[in-house]
Scaffold this active site. Structure first.
Site, short mmCIF file in Angstrom:
data_model
loop_
_atom_site.label_atom_id
_atom_site.label_comp_id
_atom_site.label_asym_id
_atom_site.label_seq_id
_atom_site.Cartn_x
_atom_site.Cartn_y
_atom_site.Cartn_z
N LYS B 93 0.80 -1.22 0.00
CA LYS B 93 0.00 0.00 0.00
C LYS B 93 0.83 1.27 0.00
CE LYS B 93 -4.21 -1.78 0.09
NZ LYS B 93 -5.14 -1.53 -1.04
N GLU B 115 -9.98 5.67 3.28
CA GLU B 115 -10.79 4.56 3.77
C GLU B 115 -9.86 3.38 4.01
OE1 GLU B 115 -10.22 5.16 0.63
OE2 GLU B 115 -9.43 3.19 0.10
N SER B 381 1.41 -9.65 -1.16
CA SER B 381 1.10 -8.21 -1.06
C SER B 381 1.23 -7.66 0.35
CB SER B 381 -0.30 -7.95 -1.60
OG SER B 381 -1.25 -8.76 -0.93
#
Lengths: 265, 402
Positions: B93, B115, B381
């Site tokens: 991220k 969010e 990830s």
């Protein structure tokens, strides 16, 4: 001339547009509430099509949407309600909807069913001008007005294109933010309405945050052709869920008060 | 009718028929300004250098491409992991949040909202905000606040305000709704830092651009190690940012691209988050893409053990890649993901995020069909510390040394 066009042409002062969520709290009650709004003096009825994810709405209308969906409201159900209301009124009826329920059933289906039920105009909240070509075609084919939004954040160049494309009336969002009652109206409302008026002759209806007679007077003084009152009415529905006669009385009193402010221009 | 300048209906806003900008009018000018600022930043060598420096010296790029000898032996193919779990913050991220936070700073925004579902994007936004001195507020569903408590603590430690969302299903979808409502209210001073390749244009393009570094590195690394491209790449798909991040550089190559969605309790139960496998075209959160919805266009409730995959939509570019046949979309169940979670931990000493464990789980399912010398890259990830509580019910290793 559409019903909406005639209503604005014949108006002697700003029109009062009353909003309610279709199917809130259930279809039968919703039809009665719409009738009360019209009887009490709303010049145009605006019905919201409930959607699971209403990102432009504040808590009051969100909760109304949840009640309507729990009561089984669907687009087809909304059209049935409009048919019933249309039997007792000649006033314009406008649907306010999010795009996905329209897209899912197909624009052609949605617009032709709406027209057949007696709807006069459709506003799709999350369908800005750039994405609205197909919807505008469908509206035209079915003799409906495609109502567009303008906002305080809309720049002059886009505003000119929106005014140019709008039919029926332009829904002018009074302020940034979601729907819901506010204490005050923005100070520069007159300037905002003036920016729209400078770019065309489409009637301007001001909505978002208008819940008090003082707000209505301010809109009228600022040059609005109509005021749209939503959360104020939906809030009454919520407050009187268990007592329909009290609700009817409350809506009548509220609209008399608000209409009085319109006439007092 | 379209605008003459920076037309939002221009081709870059669309992926096939998907994408677009379906938002209330109040946000339109902000999206047009954002698109312009992003385009300017991409052409600005100083911005690129700043981002590159942050990625290298702060975030820890490049991340390793790790060969997995034990898992390769037991599954019968050559398995590499792209180690986004080792990126600062513990997931891919940060690639996106650093890029967008630098963009927010260049636009003069003094407040960032975001969010989050699993909390990884919230943590990465909090990190970027702290680093660049911009206050961060994160919307998070109440359900997710409970099941990803570790990340809530991390966000608060990093100085971010976590705002609980009690509406709807109290998960990622509703967190996006609330963030959009906030942005509509404070669009002038606030930057909305969206965490995946979803939302209105330019977000899907922007997030993909910032995440494409994953595939750029992976392609170079696998060529260095193996002298050829991999046969297949697997990535989990919620919104799809880690998937498109690793896939994008390989789109023109002869490489299988497999997106693994949240099968939840199984597709037949309706309790899942597999938009590509079981959804239909629809509009949510500003884009036309695949969506889990009923026949009247009401968005369905979703379920996944992985909060980051518990979302009824998916990025429009992934919808296009699926529909064009370039990408395969599959799903695995909660149960399979949990098993893969402990499998990777025990065989390779790597605890994956439950999201990423979905990709491992699908590899386990297809390994029998692969040759021994097939090269497979899985995008790992994120790391799984946040999920240890959730998965305590999973049978632990039988090794006696515990």
């Amino acid at each position: 001339m559409s019903r909406i066009g005639s209503a604005f042409r014949e108006a002697e002062g700003p029109l009062f547009i009353g909003y309610t969520v279709a199917g809130d709290p259930d279809p039968a009650a919703s039809v009665r509430i719409a009738g009360t709004l019209l009887d009490a003096g709303a010049d145009i009825l605006e019905m919201g099509v409930p959607f699971s994810d209403p990102v432009a709405d504040g808590p009051v209308i969100q909760r109304a949407g949840i009640r309507a969906l729990r009561a089984g409201t669907t687009p087809a159900g909304v059209f049935r309600m409009v048919r019933e209301i249309r039997e007792v009124t000649d006033k314009p009826i406008v649907l306010l909807t999010y795009y996905n329920p329209v897209y899912r059933r197909g624009l052609s289906w949605f617009y032709s069913e709406a027209a057949a039920a007696g709807v006069d105009g459709i506003l799709v909240v999350d369908l800005p001008l750039e994405e609205a070509n197909h919807a505008r075609e469908c509206a035209q084919e079915n003799g409906l007005d495609q109502i567009l939004l303008a906002a305080p954040t809309t720049g002059d160049a886009r505003l000119a294109r929106i005014v140019d494309a709008a039919s029926g009336f332009l829904y002018l969002v009074s302020r940034t933010g979601v729907t819901g009652a506010r204490e005050d109206l923005p100070e520069d409302l007159r300037g905002l309405i003036g920016r729209v008026k400078a770019r065309g002759s489409v009637p301007v209806a001001v909505g978002f945050g208008i819940s008090r007679p003082a707000h209505v007077r301010a809109c009228a003084a600022a040059g609005a052709d109509a005021v749209i009152v939503g959360s104020g009415i939906v809030g009454l529905v919520e407050r009187h869920l268990a007592d329909p006669p009290a609700l009817q009385e409350a809506i009548c009193a509220y609209i008399r008060q608000m209409k009085g402010a319109v006439r007092a221009r | 009718m379209t605008g003459s300048r920076g037309s939002p209906t221009g081709s870059k806003a669309r992926y096939g028929r998907f994408g677009g900008r379906y938002v209330p009018e109040t946000l339109m000018e902000a999206l047009i300004r954002l698109d312009e600022a992003f385009t300017r930043a991409m052409a600005d060598p100083a911005f690129q250098q700043d981002l590159s420096d942050h990625l290298t010296h702060y975030a820890g790029r490049p991340t390793p491409l790790t060969f997995c000898p034990n898992l390769s032996r037991s599954l019968g193919c050559r398995i590499y992991l792209k180690r986004e779990d080792l990126l600062h913050g513990g997931a891919h991220k940060l690639n996106n949040t650093l890029g967008q936070a630098l963009l927010a700073r260049s636009m003069g925004k003094h407040r960032i909202i975001a969010e989050t579902g699993a909390g990884q994007h919230g943590v990465a936004t909090a990190i970027a905000g702290a680093r660049l001195g911009i206050p961060v507020e994160v919307y998070m569903g109440e359900t997710d606040i409970h099941r990803q408590a570790l990340n809530v603590s991390r966000m608060r430690l990093l100085g971010a305000k976590v705002i609980p969302v009690a509406s709807g299903t109290r998960t990622l979808k509703d967190a996006v709704n609330e963030a959009l409502r906030d942005w509509v209210e404070r669009v002038e001073d606030t930057y909305y830092l969206l965490g995946s390749v979803v939302g209105p244009h330019p977000y899907p393009l922007m997030v993909r651009t910032f995440q494409s570094v994953i595939g750029e590195e992976a392609r170079r690394q696998v060529l260095e190690r193996e002298g050829r491209l991999p046969d297949a790449i697997l990535a989990c798909v919620g919104g799809g940012s880690n998937a498109i991040g690793i896939f994008h550089r390989f789109l023109e190559d002869d490489v299988r691209l497999i997106g693994v969605e949240a099968g939840g309790e199984g597709l037949a139960t309706g309790m899942h988050g597999a938009s590509l496998c079981a959804g239909s075209p629809g509009v949510l959160h500003g884009a036309l893409s695949y969506l889990l919805q009923d026949e009247d266009g009401q968005v369905s409730e979703t379920h996944s053990i992985a909060a980051g995959l518990d979302y009824p939509g998916v990025g429009p570019e992934l919808a296009h890649l699926r529909e064009s046949g370039r990408m395969e979309a599959v799903s695995v169940t909660d149960r399979a993901a949990e098993e893969a979670f402990s499998l990777l931990a025990r065989t390779e000493g790597i605890v994956p995020a439950l999201e990423s464990a979905h990709a491992i789980a699908h590899l386990v399912e297809i390994a029998g069909d692969l040759d021994r010398d097939s090269i497979v890259v899985v995008n790992l990830s994120g790391r799984g510390d946040k999920d240890v509580e959730t998965t305590v019910s999973v049978p632990q290793g039988t090794g006696g040394s515990r």
